[in-house]
Design a protein around this motif. Sequence first.
Motif, PDB file in Angstrom:
ATOM      1  N   GLU A 244      14.654   7.186   2.234  1.00  0.00           N
ATOM      2  CA  GLU A 244      14.725   8.558   1.769  1.00  0.00           C
ATOM      3  C   GLU A 244      15.465   8.648   0.437  1.00  0.00           C
ATOM      4  O   GLU A 244      16.227   7.768   0.058  1.00  0.00           O
ATOM      5  N   ASN A 245      15.245   9.757  -0.254  1.00  0.00           N
ATOM      6  CA  ASN A 245      15.938  10.066  -1.503  1.00  0.00           C
ATOM      7  C   ASN A 245      15.808   8.941  -2.531  1.00  0.00           C
ATOM      8  O   ASN A 245      16.775   8.556  -3.180  1.00  0.00           O
ATOM      9  N   LEU A 246      14.598   8.437  -2.670  1.00  0.00           N
ATOM     10  CA  LEU A 246      14.327   7.376  -3.634  1.00  0.00           C
ATOM     11  C   LEU A 246      13.160   7.787  -4.512  1.00  0.00           C
ATOM     12  O   LEU A 246      12.146   8.279  -4.021  1.00  0.00           O
ATOM     13  N   ALA A 247      13.320   7.602  -5.828  1.00  0.00           N
ATOM     14  CA  ALA A 247      12.232   7.852  -6.771  1.00  0.00           C
ATOM     15  C   ALA A 247      11.862   6.543  -7.446  1.00  0.00           C
ATOM     16  O   ALA A 247      12.734   5.774  -7.851  1.00  0.00           O
ATOM     17  N   VAL A 248      10.566   6.269  -7.553  1.00  0.00           N
ATOM     18  CA  VAL A 248      10.080   5.064  -8.211  1.00  0.00           C
ATOM     19  C   VAL A 248       9.170   5.477  -9.361  1.00  0.00           C
ATOM     20  O   VAL A 248       8.223   6.251  -9.173  1.00  0.00           O
ATOM     21  N   TYR A 249       9.483   4.976 -10.553  1.00  0.00           N
ATOM     22  CA  TYR A 249       8.660   5.240 -11.735  1.00  0.00           C
ATOM     23  C   TYR A 249       7.703   4.080 -11.956  1.00  0.00           C
ATOM     24  O   TYR A 249       8.111   2.913 -11.953  1.00  0.00           O
ATOM     25  N   THR A 250       6.440   4.391 -12.168  1.00  0.00           N
ATOM     26  CA  THR A 250       5.464   3.370 -12.526  1.00  0.00           C
ATOM     27  C   THR A 250       4.720   3.858 -13.766  1.00  0.00           C
ATOM     28  O   THR A 250       4.746   5.033 -14.111  1.00  0.00           O
ATOM     29  N   ASN A 251       4.026   2.927 -14.413  1.00  0.00           N
ATOM     30  CA  ASN A 251       3.315   3.289 -15.632  1.00  0.00           C
ATOM     31  C   ASN A 251       2.169   2.318 -15.880  1.00  0.00           C
ATOM     32  O   ASN A 251       2.383   1.113 -15.943  1.00  0.00           O
ATOM     33  N   ALA A 252       0.968   2.893 -16.023  1.00  0.00           N
ATOM     34  CA  ALA A 252      -0.215   2.128 -16.437  1.00  0.00           C
ATOM     35  C   ALA A 252      -0.430   0.877 -15.592  1.00  0.00           C
ATOM     36  O   ALA A 252      -0.792  -0.176 -16.085  1.00  0.00           O
ATOM     37  N   CYS A 253      -0.192   0.992 -14.314  1.00  0.00           N
ATOM     38  CA  CYS A 253      -0.390  -0.162 -13.423  1.00  0.00           C
ATOM     39  C   CYS A 253      -0.828   0.356 -12.059  1.00  0.00           C
ATOM     40  O   CYS A 253      -0.013   0.600 -11.180  1.00  0.00           O
ATOM     41  N   LYS A 254      -2.139   0.552 -11.903  1.00  0.00           N
ATOM     42  CA  LYS A 254      -2.661   1.152 -10.678  1.00  0.00           C
ATOM     43  C   LYS A 254      -2.351   0.301  -9.452  1.00  0.00           C
ATOM     44  O   LYS A 254      -2.081   0.819  -8.372  1.00  0.00           O
ATOM     45  N   GLY A 255      -2.384  -1.029  -9.617  1.00  0.00           N
ATOM     46  CA  GLY A 255      -2.078  -1.898  -8.492  1.00  0.00           C
ATOM     47  C   GLY A 255      -0.660  -1.717  -8.004  1.00  0.00           C
ATOM     48  O   GLY A 255      -0.397  -1.707  -6.802  1.00  0.00           O
ATOM     49  N   LEU A 256       0.267  -1.539  -8.944  1.00  0.00           N
ATOM     50  CA  LEU A 256       1.662  -1.320  -8.579  1.00  0.00           C
ATOM     51  C   LEU A 256       1.840   0.009  -7.868  1.00  0.00           C
ATOM     52  O   LEU A 256       2.598   0.110  -6.901  1.00  0.00           O
ATOM     53  N   GLU A 257       1.140   1.042  -8.341  1.00  0.00           N
ATOM     54  CA  GLU A 257       1.231   2.354  -7.693  1.00  0.00           C
ATOM     55  C   GLU A 257       0.778   2.275  -6.234  1.00  0.00           C
ATOM     56  O   GLU A 257       1.398   2.856  -5.352  1.00  0.00           O
ATOM     57  N   VAL A 258      -0.314   1.538  -5.985  1.00  0.00           N
ATOM     58  CA  VAL A 258      -0.833   1.392  -4.619  1.00  0.00           C
ATOM     59  C   VAL A 258       0.157   0.614  -3.765  1.00  0.00           C
ATOM     60  O   VAL A 258       0.427   0.972  -2.611  1.00  0.00           O
ATOM     61  N   ALA A 259       0.731  -0.451  -4.323  1.00  0.00           N
ATOM     62  CA  ALA A 259       1.685  -1.273  -3.573  1.00  0.00           C
ATOM     63  C   ALA A 259       2.936  -0.478  -3.225  1.00  0.00           C
ATOM     64  O   ALA A 259       3.446  -0.559  -2.105  1.00  0.00           O
ATOM     65  N   VAL A 260       3.451   0.299  -4.179  1.00  0.00           N
ATOM     66  CA  VAL A 260       4.643   1.117  -3.929  1.00  0.00           C
ATOM     67  C   VAL A 260       4.368   2.125  -2.818  1.00  0.00           C
ATOM     68  O   VAL A 260       5.202   2.344  -1.938  1.00  0.00           O
ATOM     69  N   ALA A 261       3.195   2.731  -2.843  1.00  0.00           N
ATOM     70  CA  ALA A 261       2.845   3.724  -1.816  1.00  0.00           C
ATOM     71  C   ALA A 261       2.781   3.099  -0.430  1.00  0.00           C
ATOM     72  O   ALA A 261       3.118   3.750   0.566  1.00  0.00           O
ATOM     73  N   LYS A 262       2.367   1.829  -0.358  1.00  0.00           N
ATOM     74  CA  LYS A 262       2.284   1.152   0.933  1.00  0.00           C
ATOM     75  C   LYS A 262       3.651   0.706   1.437  1.00  0.00           C
ATOM     76  O   LYS A 262       3.960   0.832   2.628  1.00  0.00           O
ATOM     77  N   VAL A 263       4.469   0.163   0.535  1.00  0.00           N
ATOM     78  CA  VAL A 263       5.784  -0.353   0.931  1.00  0.00           C
ATOM     79  C   VAL A 263       6.774   0.782   1.168  1.00  0.00           C
ATOM     80  O   VAL A 263       7.582   0.743   2.099  1.00  0.00           O
ATOM     81  N   PHE A 264       6.709   1.815   0.307  1.00  0.00           N
ATOM     82  CA  PHE A 264       7.612   2.966   0.425  1.00  0.00           C
ATOM     83  C   PHE A 264       6.790   4.243   0.555  1.00  0.00           C
ATOM     84  O   PHE A 264       6.671   5.024  -0.400  1.00  0.00           O
ATOM     85  N   PRO A 265       6.200   4.485   1.706  1.00  0.00           N
ATOM     86  CA  PRO A 265       5.283   5.625   1.855  1.00  0.00           C
ATOM     87  C   PRO A 265       5.957   6.989   1.732  1.00  0.00           C
ATOM     88  O   PRO A 265       5.284   7.984   1.462  1.00  0.00           O
ATOM     89  N   ASN A 266       7.265   7.064   1.912  1.00  0.00           N
ATOM     90  CA  ASN A 266       7.948   8.359   1.922  1.00  0.00           C
ATOM     91  C   ASN A 266       8.771   8.639   0.671  1.00  0.00           C
ATOM     92  O   ASN A 266       9.507   9.625   0.618  1.00  0.00           O
ATOM     93  N   ILE A 267       8.638   7.774  -0.343  1.00  0.00           N
ATOM     94  CA  ILE A 267       9.445   7.980  -1.541  1.00  0.00           C
ATOM     95  C   ILE A 267       8.714   8.922  -2.504  1.00  0.00           C
ATOM     96  O   ILE A 267       7.564   9.289  -2.307  1.00  0.00           O
ATOM     97  N   GLU A 268       9.416   9.311  -3.568  1.00  0.00           N
ATOM     98  CA  GLU A 268       8.844  10.185  -4.582  1.00  0.00           C
ATOM     99  C   GLU A 268       8.342   9.322  -5.732  1.00  0.00           C
ATOM    100  O   GLU A 268       9.115   8.636  -6.394  1.00  0.00           O
ATOM    101  N   GLN A 269       7.036   9.339  -5.957  1.00  0.00           N
ATOM    102  CA  GLN A 269       6.445   8.526  -7.019  1.00  0.00           C
ATOM    103  C   GLN A 269       6.349   9.350  -8.308  1.00  0.00           C
ATOM    104  O   GLN A 269       5.709  10.393  -8.351  1.00  0.00           O
ATOM    105  N   ARG A 270       6.984   8.846  -9.351  1.00  0.00           N
ATOM    106  CA  ARG A 270       6.971   9.500 -10.650  1.00  0.00           C
ATOM    107  C   ARG A 270       6.360   8.562 -11.689  1.00  0.00           C
ATOM    108  O   ARG A 270       6.182   7.382 -11.446  1.00  0.00           O
TER     109      ARG A 270
END
Length: 243
Positions: free
Chosen positions: A2-28
Amino acid sequence: MENLAVYTNACKGLEVAVAKVFPNIEQRECFRHLMENMKKYYSRDVYAKNMWPATRAYTPHKFKYFFDKVIDASPEVLNWLKEHHNLLWARSKFSIEIKCDYINNNLAESWNAWIKEHKDPHVHCLADAIREKTLTLFSKRRKIANALSPRMLPVVIHQLNVGSRGLGHLKVTKGHPEEAEVTEIYKDGEVRRHVVYLPQHVYTCREWQLTGKPCSQALAVITTLRQPNIDQYVDKYYSVEKF
């Protein structure tokens, strides 16, 4: 987590991986990179003049004010953003529980420089190197924190001291010892009013809630107290005990 924000940029594979590993975080995503991408398709001044104020706005209505100007200029921008930049990039959309209002991921450059010598080996070697470096860093920060006498981090104390100066243009109207209306009049004659609730650490512009640090309007109210103790109005996120 909880209460975690992850920033990604121009990397669709990373965005998908972050969503799977941390499904409840805030993706920015980094707004600076968003704008660089936007310039390739939309280059008129109206976008830069209104997109930056829109992403910096803390309240939804202020975001809408500037973003509507962008949509009025080019309605197709909305679909383009939904397709290519569907993560969070505006402060008005950020969770107030995370206490981070960064709109750019400039910290990633420092991180990359920190681990660059470990990038070439296998990924498990990189992960172990990051673990060791993190442990060493935490130990160093604990030693520094134990040597500090105030409860707050020195940089936060400095920021609050600077922010508490030059508040004479703000009018504080109290209806309660710990609640007040703050009025600010701009050069063009525009009048803005917001309400400060000290016990709840709430200011209706949302900056205090998002950052965890009293903004200038909240400081204007705090400094009217008989014995202002600013550190009690700073989120525990900035306490030395966190380190």
